[in-house]
Design an enzyme around this catalytic site. Structure first.
Site, mmCIF file in Angstrom:
data_model
loop_
_atom_site.group_PDB
_atom_site.id
_atom_site.type_symbol
_atom_site.label_atom_id
_atom_site.label_comp_id
_atom_site.label_asym_id
_atom_site.label_seq_id
_atom_site.Cartn_x
_atom_site.Cartn_y
_atom_site.Cartn_z
ATOM 1 N N VAL A 7 0.850 -1.190 0.000
ATOM 2 C CA VAL A 7 0.000 0.000 0.000
ATOM 3 C C VAL A 7 0.885 1.239 0.000
ATOM 4 O O VAL A 7 1.837 1.326 0.782
ATOM 5 C CB VAL A 7 -0.919 0.016 1.241
ATOM 6 C CG1 VAL A 7 -1.759 1.280 1.274
ATOM 7 C CG2 VAL A 7 -1.802 -1.221 1.264
ATOM 8 N N CYS A 8 0.564 2.169 -0.889
ATOM 9 C CA CYS A 8 1.267 3.449 -0.896
ATOM 10 C C CYS A 8 0.265 4.552 -1.192
ATOM 11 O O CYS A 8 -0.945 4.314 -1.186
ATOM 12 C CB CYS A 8 2.430 3.439 -1.875
ATOM 13 S SG CYS A 8 1.972 3.389 -3.603
ATOM 14 N N VAL A 9 0.743 5.738 -1.460
ATOM 15 C CA VAL A 9 -0.151 6.875 -1.648
ATOM 16 C C VAL A 9 -1.053 6.676 -2.865
ATOM 17 O O VAL A 9 -2.262 6.756 -2.777
ATOM 18 C CB VAL A 9 0.636 8.195 -1.761
ATOM 19 C CG1 VAL A 9 -0.294 9.359 -2.069
ATOM 20 C CG2 VAL A 9 1.403 8.464 -0.476
ATOM 21 N N GLU A 39 -3.734 3.751 -0.958
ATOM 22 C CA GLU A 39 -4.321 3.592 0.381
ATOM 23 C C GLU A 39 -5.845 3.645 0.388
ATOM 24 O O GLU A 39 -6.484 2.961 1.173
ATOM 25 C CB GLU A 39 -3.762 4.656 1.326
ATOM 26 C CG GLU A 39 -4.074 6.071 0.889
ATOM 27 C CD GLU A 39 -3.573 7.117 1.861
ATOM 28 O OE1 GLU A 39 -4.115 7.186 2.973
ATOM 29 O OE2 GLU A 39 -2.671 7.867 1.490
#
Length: 103
Positions: A7-9, A39
């Site tokens: 999960v990242c931006v 996210e």
């Protein structure tokens, strides 16, 4: 089959790391579905798919506590990707960490 969610931006910055992790998994003859999402899609993906471990990019490390509380009933291991491994795109180390969390 191991299901590893990163999960990242926006789900973009981890795409190269996902490729490196898949390469490491192939070298180990490990069947793994490794994918990255932004996210904002975590709830949707976890409602539709079984995931063995959730790794957070260093830029969203602040989400760890809230995700652990929110998904407690799923017994889902959640951790932050080591910043050095992330920066160096060390897929083998990140894969090793993910597999260790599943035990």
């Amino acid at each position: 089959m191991k299901n590893i969610m990163l999960v990242c931006v926006a789900g973009m910055s981890t795409s190269l790391l996902v490729s490196k992790m898949k390469q490491a998994a192939e070298e180990q003859n490990l069947e793994a579905d490794i994918f990255a999402i932004p996210e904002g899609e975590v709830d949707k993906v976890l409602a539709e798919k079984s995931v063995d471990v959730l790794l957070l990019g260093p830029q969203v490390r602040y989400l760890k506590g809230s995700f652990e509380a929110k998904y407690k009933e799923k017994n889902l291991p959640i951790d932050v990707i080591n910043m050095t491994d992330y920066g160096m795109m060390n897929g083998a180390n990140v894969l090793k960490h993910a597999l260790g969390l599943m035990k």
